[in-house]
Structures are given as C-alpha cells and as structure tokens.
Design a protein around this motif. Structure first.
Motif, PDB file in Angstrom:
ATOM      1  N   VAL A  91      -1.929  -2.177  -7.448  1.00 46.57           N
ATOM      2  CA  VAL A  91      -1.911  -0.779  -6.962  1.00 46.57           C
ATOM      3  C   VAL A  91      -3.289  -0.247  -5.953  1.00 46.57           C
ATOM      4  CG1 VAL A  91      -1.986   1.575  -7.892  1.00 46.57           C
ATOM      5  CG2 VAL A  91      -1.198  -0.333  -9.447  1.00 46.57           C
ATOM      6  N   TYR A  92      -2.577   0.278  -4.871  1.00 46.83           N
ATOM      7  CA  TYR A  92      -3.586   0.963  -3.908  1.00 46.83           C
ATOM      8  C   TYR A  92      -3.356   2.520  -4.002  1.00 46.83           C
ATOM      9  CZ  TYR A  92      -3.329  -3.846  -2.401  1.00 46.83           C
ATOM     10  OH  TYR A  92      -3.158  -5.238  -2.398  1.00 46.83           O
ATOM     11  N   GLY A  93      -4.596   2.985  -4.067  1.00 45.80           N
ATOM     12  CA  GLY A  93      -4.408   4.536  -3.859  1.00 45.80           C
ATOM     13  C   GLY A  93      -5.901   5.373  -4.373  1.00 45.80           C
ATOM     14  N   ARG A  94      -5.619   6.500  -4.423  1.00 45.03           N
ATOM     15  CA  ARG A  94      -6.901   7.301  -5.027  1.00 45.03           C
ATOM     16  C   ARG A  94      -7.157   6.960  -6.395  1.00 45.03           C
ATOM     17  NH1 ARG A  94      -3.200  10.581  -2.228  1.00 45.03           N
ATOM     18  NH2 ARG A  94      -3.657  11.266   0.024  1.00 45.03           N
ATOM     19  N   GLU A 140      -5.250   8.433  -9.239  1.00 45.03           N
ATOM     20  CA  GLU A 140      -3.851   8.066  -9.401  1.00 45.03           C
ATOM     21  C   GLU A 140      -3.513   6.569  -9.703  1.00 45.03           C
ATOM     22  OE1 GLU A 140      -2.467   9.154  -5.466  1.00 45.03           O
ATOM     23  OE2 GLU A 140      -2.371  11.248  -5.970  1.00 45.03           O
ATOM     24  N   VAL A 141      -4.537   5.869  -9.242  1.00 45.24           N
ATOM     25  CA  VAL A 141      -4.682   4.358  -9.596  1.00 45.24           C
ATOM     26  C   VAL A 141      -4.721   4.196 -11.046  1.00 45.24           C
ATOM     27  CG1 VAL A 141      -5.757   1.919  -9.329  1.00 45.24           C
ATOM     28  CG2 VAL A 141      -5.220   3.337  -7.632  1.00 45.24           C
ATOM     29  N   GLN A 160      -9.010   1.120  -4.954  1.00 38.62           N
ATOM     30  CA  GLN A 160      -9.352   2.592  -4.434  1.00 38.62           C
ATOM     31  C   GLN A 160      -8.877   2.562  -2.994  1.00 38.62           C
ATOM     32  OE1 GLN A 160     -12.701   4.361  -5.748  1.00 38.62           O
ATOM     33  NE2 GLN A 160     -12.370   6.391  -4.355  1.00 38.62           N
ATOM     34  N   LYS A 161      -8.234   3.533  -2.586  1.00 43.44           N
ATOM     35  CA  LYS A 161      -7.896   3.727  -1.120  1.00 43.44           C
ATOM     36  C   LYS A 161      -7.408   5.200  -0.693  1.00 43.44           C
ATOM     37  CE  LYS A 161      -5.447   1.331   2.538  1.00 43.44           C
ATOM     38  NZ  LYS A 161      -4.221   0.399   2.840  1.00 43.44           N
ATOM     39  N   ASP A 162      -8.192   5.806   0.131  1.00 42.61           N
ATOM     40  CA  ASP A 162      -7.766   7.233   0.474  1.00 42.61           C
ATOM     41  C   ASP A 162      -6.385   7.214   1.250  1.00 42.61           C
ATOM     42  OD1 ASP A 162      -8.042   9.873   0.559  1.00 42.61           O
ATOM     43  OD2 ASP A 162      -9.453   9.917   2.494  1.00 42.61           O
ATOM     44  N   ALA A 163      -5.356   7.093   0.196  1.00 42.33           N
ATOM     45  CA  ALA A 163      -4.180   7.335   0.816  1.00 42.33           C
ATOM     46  C   ALA A 163      -2.919   7.313  -0.349  1.00 42.33           C
ATOM     47  CB  ALA A 163      -3.587   6.126   1.590  1.00 42.33           C
ATOM     48  N   ASP A 164      -1.719   7.586   0.091  1.00 42.88           N
ATOM     49  CA  ASP A 164      -0.903   7.837  -1.062  1.00 42.88           C
ATOM     50  C   ASP A 164      -0.794   6.631  -1.851  1.00 42.88           C
ATOM     51  OD1 ASP A 164      -0.213  10.239  -0.546  1.00 42.88           O
ATOM     52  OD2 ASP A 164       1.403   9.885   0.652  1.00 42.88           O
TER      53      ASP A 164
END
Length: 209
Positions: A167-170, A173-174, A192-196
């Motif tokens: 799972v990639y995302g904020r 949300e993750v 963690q990734k600054d994206a949807d």
C-alpha cells in the motif's frame, strides 16, 4: 545206610533251579549294570543337550532383540520420513494454493473499512492469474465497504518482482486501510508517499522455510 533226606526228584529240581537262579542273577546283574550305565549316560546327554538348547535359546533371544531394535529404528526412520513428506506436501500445497479471502475475513474487513472516503487505486499484475483472483476478492471488499476505488492492471516484466500486498499513500490513509488486514494476519507492506492511495496486489510470496 540211612535213607537220603530228599528224594531224587526233589534233588534234581533243586539242582536245576539253583543253576537257573545263578544265571538269572548274572543276567539281571548285567541288566542292572546296563541300566545304571544308561542312566548315567542319559543324564549326561540331558545335561549336555540342555546346555546346547540353552545356548541356542540365548542366541535366538539375542538375535530377536537385535532384529527388534533394528525394526524399531527403521520404524522411527520411516516415521521421520513420513513427517518430512507430510511437511513437504504442506509446503507444496501452500506454494500452489491461491490466496483467497474467506467469507469471515471479508465480513470483518468490510466492517472495519466501511467509512473510508479517500479514493483508492487497486492495482494488479494482469499477467498473474492468482494475483488477479485475489485482487477480485479485495475489490469485492472495497465495494461492499462503500470505498470509491479504481481498478488498474499493469504488466510486470521484472524477473523478480516484489511479492505480496503493498500500500502506497499518505501515512494516515495507509494505516487506515492496511491495519485491518494486519489484524487478520494478512501480510501487507505499507509505504508512505505523498499521493493518493494505491493498493497493489503482486505475486504470491513464497512460503516461509
């Protein structure tokens, strides 16, 4: 001359019986001697044969004990081989079995994921039928939980793609979407990734040794 005290007939009879009794004594003496010798001989034979039979019985008992010990060792080896074969069969079963969500797992995930409002992209390698089938189960969970998601397919050409769920995302949300899977014992890697949020279904991980 005085008359003889016995008659001639009685004298003849006494003479004959005296001779016969003498020979009878000799004959039965010989028989008695033979009997004594035979008794000693048979006693010796009994003693000797008993020793032979005893030694044979001890040898047979020792042989049976050794054979029993070897049989027990072989049985133990066969049991170990059977256990190893069973473990190998289980390993192969796990290796070949497709990942699926059970009805109970789907219900628990739906209960915990209901209320998510952020968008989710469900990504799967369409060249992997097992991953595609597993992604369909996850997509059904998202749908029942009311999650707005978009399914995307991608072909992975790498010889060694990273397996499993990712799972990639904020960060919040993750955790919101990955934690329910963790609580069910389903391994999932959150990054963690600054994206949807992207929920990626990759190839099935190999079983742990």
């Amino acid at each position: 001359m005085d008359p003889a005290p016995v008659t001639p007939e009685l004298l003849d009879a006494a003479t004959r019986w005296s001779s016969w009794s003498w020979w009878g004594l000799i004959a039965f003496g010989i028989i008695a001697a033979i009997t004594a010798i035979a008794t000693v001989a048979f006693t010796f034979i009994q003693f000797w044969s008993g020793g032979v039979l005893g030694r044979h019985s001890e040898w047979r008992t020792a042989t049976l004990e050794r054979e029993t010990a070897r049989a027990n060792e072989r049985t133990a080896e066969l049991q170990k081989e059977a256990e190893a074969a069973k473990l190998e069969q289980e390993r192969l079963r796990q290796l070949l079995a497709w990942r699926r969500l059970t009805a109970d797992q789907m219900k628990k995930l739906v209960d915990e994921l209901t209320g998510i409002t952020f968008p989710v992209t469900l990504q799967v390698n369409n060249a992997d039928p097992e991953a595609t089938r597993f992604a369909a189960d996850i997509g059904e969970v998202f749908q029942q939980a009311g999650i707005s998601y978009e399914k995307k397919t991608a072909i992975v050409f790498s010889d060694d793609p990273i397996p499993g769920l990712r799972v990639y995302g904020r960060a919040d949300e993750v955790h919101r979407i990955a934690d329910p899977f963790h609580r069910l014992g389903i391994a999932i890697d959150g990054q963690q990734k600054d994206a949807d949020l992207v929920f990626h279904v990759a190839a099935k991980p190999p079983p742990k040794p």
